[in-house]
Motif scaffolding. Structure first.
Motif, PDB file in Angstrom:
ATOM      1  N   UNK A   1       0.918  -1.371  -0.126  1.00  0.00           N
ATOM      2  CA  UNK A   1      -0.104  -0.002  -0.020  1.00  0.00           C
ATOM      3  C   UNK A   1       0.820   1.439   0.012  1.00  0.00           C
ATOM      4  N   UNK A   2       2.154   1.104  -0.039  1.00  0.00           N
ATOM      5  CA  UNK A   2       3.010   2.269  -0.136  1.00  0.00           C
ATOM      6  C   UNK A   2       3.824   2.279  -1.536  1.00  0.00           C
ATOM      7  N   UNK A   3       3.805   3.602  -2.026  1.00  0.00           N
ATOM      8  CA  UNK A   3       4.632   3.670  -3.512  1.00  0.00           C
ATOM      9  C   UNK A   3       5.523   4.955  -3.368  1.00  0.00           C
ATOM     10  N   UNK A   4       6.576   4.822  -3.919  1.00  0.00           N
ATOM     11  CA  UNK A   4       7.408   6.107  -4.331  1.00  0.00           C
ATOM     12  C   UNK A   4       7.632   6.575  -5.737  1.00  0.00           C
ATOM     13  N   UNK A   5       7.243   7.853  -5.895  1.00  0.00           N
ATOM     14  CA  UNK A   5       7.647   8.339  -7.200  1.00  0.00           C
ATOM     15  C   UNK A   5       8.946   9.058  -6.788  1.00  0.00           C
TER      16      UNK A   5
END
Length: 162
Positions: free
Chosen positions: A50-54
Motif C-alpha cells: 500500500x506504499x509507493x514512491x515516485x
C-alpha cells in the motif's frame, strides 16, 4: 512551516522509469502507475503493498527553461533486488536525511509544497542534494497513485546535502 527532517535507511525500489518533457509527464506518469500496479504481483519481496514512491533526480528540478526533460520513477519498495521482472527497473536510494512536507489539496498544493521546502531550506541555511532523488511517498489509503487526481495527500521528501 510544516517541514520536518526525516532520516531514511537505504531503499530498494522496483518500477517503471518514464522520461519526457514536464508537459508530457502529466499524461505519461499516470499510465506508468497503471502499468506498475498491474505488475505488482510479479515483484518478489514487496515491503508494503500500500506504499509507493515516485522518484525524480533532484537535478531535474534545477534545469532551465519552461519545459525541461524529467525522469520519473513509479516504484514499490522491495526487500531485495533479485529477480526484477523483465521490463521493470531497479533503483537503490542510499540512506540519507530529507526535508519532508505534506502535499494536501488540489494540484496547486504541489507547487506550494515545493515552495515551502525552498523557503525552509533558505531559512535554515540548508541545501538540497541535486545528485540525489526527490521522493514522493504515497500511502494508498490516503491517496491512490492512479487517476483521477482530484485531491492530493502524500509526502514530498527533498534530499538534504550533508
Amino acid at each position: 512551516m510544516n517541514v520536518s527532517i526525516v532520516s531514511r535507511d537505504e531503499i530498494k525500489l522496483v518500477g517503471i522509469k518514464v522520461v519526457g518533457r514536464r508537459s508530457e509527464l502529466s499524461h505519461r506518469v499516470p499510465l506508468a502507475w497503471l502499468e506498475h500496479l498491474s505488475r505488482l504481483d510479479e515483484l518478489p519481496g514487496v515491503v508494503d503493498r500500500d506504499v509507493f514512491h515516485g522518484c525524480v533526480p533532484g537535478s531535474d528540478h534545477e534545469q532551465p527553461g519552461d519545459d525541461p526533460v524529467y525522469q520519473y520513477w513509479a516504484t514499490t519498495e522491495v526487500r531485495v533486488l533479485d529477480g526484477v521482472p523483465e521490463g521493470l527497473k531497479a533503483l537503490t536510494i542510499p540512506a540519507r536525511d530529507y526535508a519532508m512536507t505534506p502535499v494536501q489539496g488540489t494540484a496547486d498544493a504541489i507547487n506550494a509544497a515545493y515552495g515551502r521546502l525552498a523557503n525552509w531550506l533558505q531559512s535554515e541555511g540548508r541545501r538540497s542534494a541535486p545528485a540525489a532523488y526527490v521522493l514522493e511517498r504515497y500511502g494508498q489509503r490516503r491517496q491512490p497513485v492512479t487517476p483521477p487526481y482530484e485531491r492530493f495527500d502524500y509526502e514530498l521528501l527533498t534530499p538534504l546535502a550533508p
